[in-house]
Design a protein around this motif. Structure first.
Motif, PDB file in Angstrom:
ATOM      1  N   PRO A  44       0.914  -6.297  -6.254  1.00 51.61           N
ATOM      2  CA  PRO A  44       0.742  -5.334  -7.351  1.00 51.61           C
ATOM      3  C   PRO A  44       0.280  -3.969  -6.853  1.00 51.61           C
ATOM      4  CG  PRO A  44      -1.030  -6.949  -7.351  1.00 51.61           C
ATOM      5  CD  PRO A  44      -0.038  -7.421  -6.342  1.00 51.61           C
ATOM      6  N   LEU A  45      -0.268  -3.930  -5.624  1.00 48.83           N
ATOM      7  CA  LEU A  45      -0.676  -2.641  -5.053  1.00 48.83           C
ATOM      8  C   LEU A  45       0.527  -1.800  -4.660  1.00 48.83           C
ATOM      9  CD1 LEU A  45      -3.655  -3.488  -2.651  1.00 48.83           C
ATOM     10  CD2 LEU A  45      -3.750  -2.183  -4.768  1.00 48.83           C
ATOM     11  N   PHE A  46       1.595  -2.472  -4.230  1.00 50.13           N
ATOM     12  CA  PHE A  46       2.734  -1.765  -3.661  1.00 50.13           C
ATOM     13  C   PHE A  46       3.930  -1.656  -4.606  1.00 50.13           C
ATOM     14  CE2 PHE A  46       1.128  -3.558   0.636  1.00 50.13           C
ATOM     15  CZ  PHE A  46       0.134  -2.587   0.676  1.00 50.13           C
ATOM     16  N   ASN A  47       3.978  -2.504  -5.647  1.00 52.04           N
ATOM     17  CA  ASN A  47       5.147  -2.445  -6.529  1.00 52.04           C
ATOM     18  C   ASN A  47       4.896  -1.645  -7.804  1.00 52.04           C
ATOM     19  OD1 ASN A  47       3.709  -4.162  -8.261  1.00 52.04           O
ATOM     20  ND2 ASN A  47       4.753  -6.024  -7.547  1.00 52.04           N
ATOM     21  N   GLY A  48       3.752  -0.953  -7.850  1.00 51.49           N
ATOM     22  CA  GLY A  48       3.481  -0.060  -8.977  1.00 51.49           C
ATOM     23  C   GLY A  48       2.759  -0.694 -10.139  1.00 51.49           C
ATOM     24  N   THR A  49       2.433  -1.980 -10.040  1.00 53.55           N
ATOM     25  CA  THR A  49       1.744  -2.650 -11.152  1.00 53.55           C
ATOM     26  C   THR A  49       0.336  -2.101 -11.340  1.00 53.55           C
ATOM     27  OG1 THR A  49       2.997  -4.673 -10.724  1.00 53.55           O
ATOM     28  CG2 THR A  49       1.009  -4.874 -12.070  1.00 53.55           C
ATOM     29  N   ILE A  50      -0.401  -1.952 -10.222  1.00 55.08           N
ATOM     30  CA  ILE A  50      -1.770  -1.437 -10.288  1.00 55.08           C
ATOM     31  C   ILE A  50      -1.751   0.085 -10.266  1.00 55.08           C
ATOM     32  CG2 ILE A  50      -3.935  -1.230  -8.994  1.00 55.08           C
ATOM     33  CD1 ILE A  50      -3.667  -4.116  -8.183  1.00 55.08           C
ATOM     34  N   LYS A  51      -2.346   0.686 -11.286  1.00 58.11           N
ATOM     35  CA  LYS A  51      -2.418   2.155 -11.382  1.00 58.11           C
ATOM     36  C   LYS A  51      -3.788   2.683 -10.949  1.00 58.11           C
ATOM     37  CE  LYS A  51       1.620   2.008 -13.437  1.00 58.11           C
ATOM     38  NZ  LYS A  51       2.847   2.393 -12.696  1.00 58.11           N
ATOM     39  N   GLY A  52      -4.814   1.825 -10.996  1.00 59.73           N
ATOM     40  CA  GLY A  52      -6.175   2.265 -10.688  1.00 59.73           C
ATOM     41  C   GLY A  52      -6.363   2.608  -9.220  1.00 59.73           C
ATOM     42  N   ILE A  53      -7.384   3.433  -8.955  1.00 64.54           N
ATOM     43  CA  ILE A  53      -7.692   3.874  -7.594  1.00 64.54           C
ATOM     44  C   ILE A  53      -8.647   2.877  -6.951  1.00 64.54           C
ATOM     45  CG2 ILE A  53      -8.623   5.762  -6.212  1.00 64.54           C
ATOM     46  CD1 ILE A  53      -8.198   7.509  -8.831  1.00 64.54           C
ATOM     47  N   GLY A  54      -8.319   2.432  -5.735  1.00 64.29           N
ATOM     48  CA  GLY A  54      -9.142   1.448  -5.050  1.00 64.29           C
ATOM     49  C   GLY A  54     -10.145   2.079  -4.114  1.00 64.29           C
ATOM     50  N   PRO A  55     -11.104   1.281  -3.621  1.00 62.18           N
ATOM     51  CA  PRO A  55     -12.151   1.798  -2.728  1.00 62.18           C
ATOM     52  C   PRO A  55     -11.627   2.066  -1.319  1.00 62.18           C
ATOM     53  CG  PRO A  55     -12.424  -0.557  -3.046  1.00 62.18           C
ATOM     54  CD  PRO A  55     -11.295  -0.143  -3.937  1.00 62.18           C
ATOM     55  N   ARG A  56     -11.828   3.285  -0.834  1.00 62.28           N
ATOM     56  CA  ARG A  56     -11.374   3.665   0.500  1.00 62.28           C
ATOM     57  C   ARG A  56     -12.094   2.858   1.579  1.00 62.28           C
ATOM     58  NH1 ARG A  56      -9.677   8.747   2.613  1.00 62.28           N
ATOM     59  NH2 ARG A  56     -10.019   9.634   0.552  1.00 62.28           N
ATOM     60  N   TYR A  57     -13.394   2.629   1.377  1.00 66.64           N
ATOM     61  CA  TYR A  57     -14.205   2.043   2.448  1.00 66.64           C
ATOM     62  C   TYR A  57     -14.366   0.526   2.336  1.00 66.64           C
ATOM     63  CZ  TYR A  57     -15.129   6.930   3.276  1.00 66.64           C
ATOM     64  OH  TYR A  57     -14.976   8.270   3.524  1.00 66.64           O
ATOM     65  N   CYS A  58     -13.667  -0.077   1.399  1.00 63.83           N
ATOM     66  CA  CYS A  58     -13.639  -1.538   1.305  1.00 63.83           C
ATOM     67  C   CYS A  58     -12.242  -1.941   0.851  1.00 63.83           C
ATOM     68  CB  CYS A  58     -14.708  -2.024   0.329  1.00 63.83           C
ATOM     69  SG  CYS A  58     -14.925  -3.814   0.359  1.00 63.83           S
ATOM     70  N   PRO A  59     -11.225  -1.613   1.655  1.00 64.09           N
ATOM     71  CA  PRO A  59      -9.842  -1.818   1.223  1.00 64.09           C
ATOM     72  C   PRO A  59      -9.431  -3.289   1.299  1.00 64.09           C
ATOM     73  CG  PRO A  59      -9.874  -1.030   3.480  1.00 64.09           C
ATOM     74  CD  PRO A  59     -11.299  -1.009   2.995  1.00 64.09           C
ATOM     75  N   SER A  60      -8.383  -3.612   0.576  1.00 61.84           N
ATOM     76  CA  SER A  60      -7.812  -4.953   0.665  1.00 61.84           C
ATOM     77  C   SER A  60      -7.161  -5.115   2.031  1.00 61.84           C
ATOM     78  CB  SER A  60      -6.772  -5.159  -0.436  1.00 61.84           C
ATOM     79  OG  SER A  60      -5.676  -4.284  -0.220  1.00 61.84           O
ATOM     80  N   ILE A  61      -6.898  -6.356   2.403  1.00 64.45           N
ATOM     81  CA  ILE A  61      -6.284  -6.609   3.704  1.00 64.45           C
ATOM     82  C   ILE A  61      -4.882  -6.004   3.759  1.00 64.45           C
ATOM     83  CG2 ILE A  61      -5.409  -8.883   3.021  1.00 64.45           C
ATOM     84  CD1 ILE A  61      -6.746  -7.858   6.516  1.00 64.45           C
ATOM     85  N   GLU A  62      -4.155  -6.004   2.623  1.00 65.45           N
ATOM     86  CA  GLU A  62      -2.819  -5.399   2.638  1.00 65.45           C
ATOM     87  C   GLU A  62      -2.904  -3.883   2.780  1.00 65.45           C
ATOM     88  OE1 GLU A  62      -3.221  -7.162  -1.653  1.00 65.45           O
ATOM     89  OE2 GLU A  62      -3.947  -7.593   0.364  1.00 65.45           O
ATOM     90  N   ASP A  63      -3.939  -3.266   2.205  1.00 65.71           N
ATOM     91  CA  ASP A  63      -4.163  -1.829   2.397  1.00 65.71           C
ATOM     92  C   ASP A  63      -4.420  -1.521   3.869  1.00 65.71           C
ATOM     93  OD1 ASP A  63      -3.833  -0.241   0.151  1.00 65.71           O
ATOM     94  OD2 ASP A  63      -5.757  -0.812  -0.707  1.00 65.71           O
ATOM     95  N   LYS A  64      -5.209  -2.379   4.522  1.00 66.51           N
ATOM     96  CA  LYS A  64      -5.513  -2.171   5.944  1.00 66.51           C
ATOM     97  C   LYS A  64      -4.245  -2.218   6.787  1.00 66.51           C
ATOM     98  CE  LYS A  64     -10.121  -4.341   5.846  1.00 66.51           C
ATOM     99  NZ  LYS A  64     -10.925  -5.461   6.359  1.00 66.51           N
ATOM    100  N   LEU A  65      -3.348  -3.169   6.473  1.00 64.43           N
ATOM    101  CA  LEU A  65      -2.120  -3.297   7.261  1.00 64.43           C
ATOM    102  C   LEU A  65      -1.224  -2.077   7.096  1.00 64.43           C
ATOM    103  CD1 LEU A  65      -1.101  -7.049   6.898  1.00 64.43           C
ATOM    104  CD2 LEU A  65      -2.693  -5.971   8.467  1.00 64.43           C
ATOM    105  N   ARG A  66      -1.256  -1.495   5.917  1.00 64.22           N
ATOM    106  CA  ARG A  66      -0.433  -0.306   5.686  1.00 64.22           C
ATOM    107  C   ARG A  66      -1.077   0.937   6.301  1.00 64.22           C
ATOM    108  NH1 ARG A  66       0.951   1.617  -0.376  1.00 64.22           N
ATOM    109  NH2 ARG A  66      -1.309   1.900  -0.360  1.00 64.22           N
ATOM    110  N   THR A  67      -2.388   1.079   6.166  1.00 62.23           N
ATOM    111  CA  THR A  67      -3.087   2.266   6.665  1.00 62.23           C
ATOM    112  C   THR A  67      -3.206   2.251   8.184  1.00 62.23           C
ATOM    113  OG1 THR A  67      -4.373   2.319   4.618  1.00 62.23           O
ATOM    114  CG2 THR A  67      -5.192   3.643   6.453  1.00 62.23           C
ATOM    115  N   PHE A  68      -3.463   1.057   8.740  1.00 64.58           N
ATOM    116  CA  PHE A  68      -3.622   0.922  10.195  1.00 64.58           C
ATOM    117  C   PHE A  68      -2.491   0.045  10.743  1.00 64.58           C
ATOM    118  CE2 PHE A  68      -7.835   1.104   8.145  1.00 64.58           C
ATOM    119  CZ  PHE A  68      -8.281   2.332   8.643  1.00 64.58           C
ATOM    120  N   ALA A  69      -1.272   0.526  10.568  1.00 61.08           N
ATOM    121  CA  ALA A  69      -0.084  -0.272  10.887  1.00 61.08           C
ATOM    122  C   ALA A  69      -0.008  -0.679  12.354  1.00 61.08           C
ATOM    123  CB  ALA A  69       1.167   0.500  10.487  1.00 61.08           C
ATOM    124  N   ASP A  70      -0.617   0.118  13.250  1.00 61.89           N
ATOM    125  CA  ASP A  70      -0.520  -0.179  14.677  1.00 61.89           C
ATOM    126  C   ASP A  70      -1.650  -1.084  15.175  1.00 61.89           C
ATOM    127  OD1 ASP A  70      -2.408   1.749  14.163  1.00 61.89           O
ATOM    128  OD2 ASP A  70      -2.101   2.824  16.057  1.00 61.89           O
TER     129      ASP A  70
END
Length: 623
Positions: free
Chosen positions: A261-287
């Motif tokens: 739901p984070l990536f397919n547009g279902t979730i519109k709310g803003i998430g915490p930068r300093y406590c991201p979900s594991i999927e957010d981490k994989l996208r932000t720190f792809a390497d």
């Protein structure tokens, strides 16, 4: 039963519990309304209190007479002082807690607080007359009258939970969402936003191979949060464990991204930068090939464990498959999957520093509805909202803690002055005066303030006065007492410190690197006898050592803070027309008109207001 109260607190989370306790302890007839009385101060996310900057906030809550520190000490499973290798401005206490016991103890505290009453129900509307709150209406149709209301709804306002493509209404797993209040407040003119947070799967310890994990024990000599002599450090500690993701784990998680739901547009709310979900981490720190996770016990008598750092809203089967790729988790069983939750919040620029709303008199907001994240930030806001609601009813000026007085002051000033564009989390870097706002001296800083307004009791105040006096006495002793070279020759040699060539004051010796008060006490009989005779505890010795070793830094920061305080003393009328000052930039006029800063100091911290704009204001106000 009387249905009239001085103050009503809506919500029994960390903010609501502190608000209700503070209001009642200050003498107001207070009603706390919560949807589930078995979940007071529920640890909906990780079962821990404190951490970097958050630990300082808990110490401040305790110093002010709040309950979070006491409840934490009585439910601690493990205690660690973080950042001990750094300077004392960075030392941050953190405790792993027994989640069920934490909530149970809070209920006991609340039920035994005079002037405090409890009601299990959901509030669906506020009663408003002449732009002032005068009560609430509940789902059961009960109307309660009040002279002030503190709203601490957490993540429950229009809460929506997500697991993959499945979503359901709820404030957290197993609890219903709250409806009605957001719509009413929007109609009254409040700006309403949407935020998101999340939590990881809960794991069954029986399915974990702990022998393959990296154990993380608590401190050898654990401390505690509360300054009160009524609590003691934890005696038997439980371990946490470090685990690591791998490329295999990441590949498995990515297989579920299409359903996220984070990536397919279902979730519109803003998430915490300093406590991201594991999927957010994989996208932000792809390497990044691996991420560190913390496996934490949820209680002394349960097999439930929390995997800190693995929050997720991916489909449950993807979560399990990925977890099984982690070393030691091959046979993992979970109690429930992780999920994301969206909820309504109100941008906090709509509040005064007292946390009273600008639109509706005697209505206060505290906690996650102000756009913050974390039990500690919520508890601090609840405490201050409860205090200020009482002061408002007394006809007294609100209590506004300055940025050089407390992390609580930094937190609230940041919220009401700068607003939030993501869930706000406290860090030491947000405070300009970190060396003044240490975790060791919160009682000295704040207990006298709280005692003056009638919250901190006589016992707490006397203990603080005695500690302050003891610290000063110990410092005076080492300033006056000399030590001969022969007395500490062995000690200096043991820490690779240059030998003395003549007698020196103990104060000067203590200024040396690697020299500690404990080391001197062990080797200098006169100092040891003085400490034993006066029965000085570890808190007094540590406080005295910090004040001596960091005296120069403390004085310099105090000087800077005093200079900045001058701007805080220049008031601005709440109805001042900024548009008449054409020398101000257009952006500055817009921002100042929206925020309505109470002082020049607050105006200087508003994003978009430049130093030249501040100079214009200073000239206009005759400075």
């Amino acid at each position: 039963m009387k249905f009239e109260y001085d103050i009503i607190v809506v919500g029994g989370g960390h903010a609501g519990c502190e608000a209700a306790a503070a209001a009642a302890n200050m003498g107001c007839r207070t009603l706390l309304i919560t949807m589930d009385m078995t979940k007071f101060a529920q640890m909906s996310c990780n079962p821990a209190v404190g951490g970097v900057a958050k630990g300082q906030i808990v110490r401040e809550i305790d110093a002010m007479g709040g309950y979070m520190g006491i409840v934490t000490d009585r439910s601690t499973l493990q205690f660690r002082m973080l950042n001990r290798s750094k300077g004392p401005a960075m030392w941050s206490p953190r405790a792993q807690c027994d989640k069920a016991l934490f909530s149970k103890l809070w209920r006991e505290m609340l039920e035994n607080t005079p002037n405090l009453y409890l009601w299990q129900d959901a509030v669906t509307a506020l009663k408003i007359e002449d732009r002032a709150v005068c009560g609430v209406v509940t789902r059961m149709g009960v109307e309660f009258a009040a002279r002030a209301v503190v709203l601490t709804a957490g993540t429950f306002l229009e809460g929506l939970m997500h697991i993959g493509r499945n979503h359901a209404e709820g404030g957290r797993a197993g609890d219903a969402a709250s409806h009605g209040l957001s719509a009413q407040l929007s109609e009254l003119g409040f700006e309403v936003g949407r935020m998101k947070t999340g939590t990881p799967a809960r794991i069954d310890a029986r399915s974990i191979d702990f022998s393959r994990l990296e154990e993380q024990k608590g401190d050898e000599k654990p401390g505690k949060f509360s300054y009160s002599s009524d609590t003691q450090p934890v005696k038997e500690q439980k371990s946490c464990y470090l685990v690591y993701t791998s490329q295999q784990v990441h590949d498995t998680l990515r297989e579920g991204f299409a359903d996220s739901p984070l990536f397919n547009g279902t979730i519109k709310g803003i998430g915490p930068r300093y406590c991201p979900s594991i999927e957010d981490k994989l996208r932000t720190f792809a390497d990044k090939q691996s991420h560190q996770l913390f496996l934490e016990p949820e209680g002394a008598d349960t097999n439930e464990y929390y995997l800190n750092g693995f929050s997720s809203s991916l489909p449950w089967d993807v979560q399990v498959a990925a977890l099984q790729k982690i070393e030691g988790f091959e046979n993992i069983q979970i109690f429930r999957p992780g999920y994301a939750i969206e909820y309504d919040y109100f941008p906090p620029t709509q509040l005064f520093h007292s946390l009273e709303t600008k639109l509706i008199e005697r209505l206060y907001f505290a906690g996650q509805i102000n756009g913050t994240t974390g039990y500690e930030e919520a508890g601090a806001q609840g405490l201050m909202a409860g205090i200020n609601a009482v002061l408002k009813l007394r006809g007294e000026e609100p209590l506004v803690l300055r940025r050089d007085e407390s992390y609580i002051g930094v937190l609230i000033d940041d919220l009401v002055t700068k607003g939030v564009d993501e869930p706000y989390r406290m860090f030491t870097s947000r405070a300009e005066y970190r060396i003044l706002l240490r975790q060791d001296n919160a009682d000295i800083r704040l207990t006298p303030v709280s005692y003056k307004i009638g919250l901190a009791d006589e016992k707490k105040y006397r203990e603080t006065v005695e500690k302050k006096s003891s610290v000063e006495s110990l410092i005076s002793f080492v300033r006056a007492q000399s030590v001969a070279p022969a007395e500490i020759e062995a000690y200096l040699k043991s820490v690779d410190s240059t030998p003395l060539t003549q007698s020196r004051k103990l104060y000067d010796v203590l200024l040396r690197n690697k020299i500690t008060f404990r080391g001197l006490i062990e080797h200098v009989p006169s100092l040891r006898n003085f400490v034993l005779r006066n029965e000085y505890g570890e808190d007094v010795i540590e406080e005295a050592e910090i004040q001596i070793k960091y005296h120069g830094y403390i004085e310099r920061e105090r000087h800077i803070a005093d200079k900045m305080t001058r701007l805080e003393n220049i008031s601005i009328r709440s109805d001042f027309n900024y548009n008449q000052l054409t020398s101000l930039s257009i952006e500055s006029r817009q921002k100042l008109s929206k925020i309505r800063p109470a002082t020049i100091g607050q105006a200087s911290r508003i994003p978009g207001v430049s130093p030249s704009d501040i100079n214009v204001l200073l000239v206009y106000f005759g400075r």
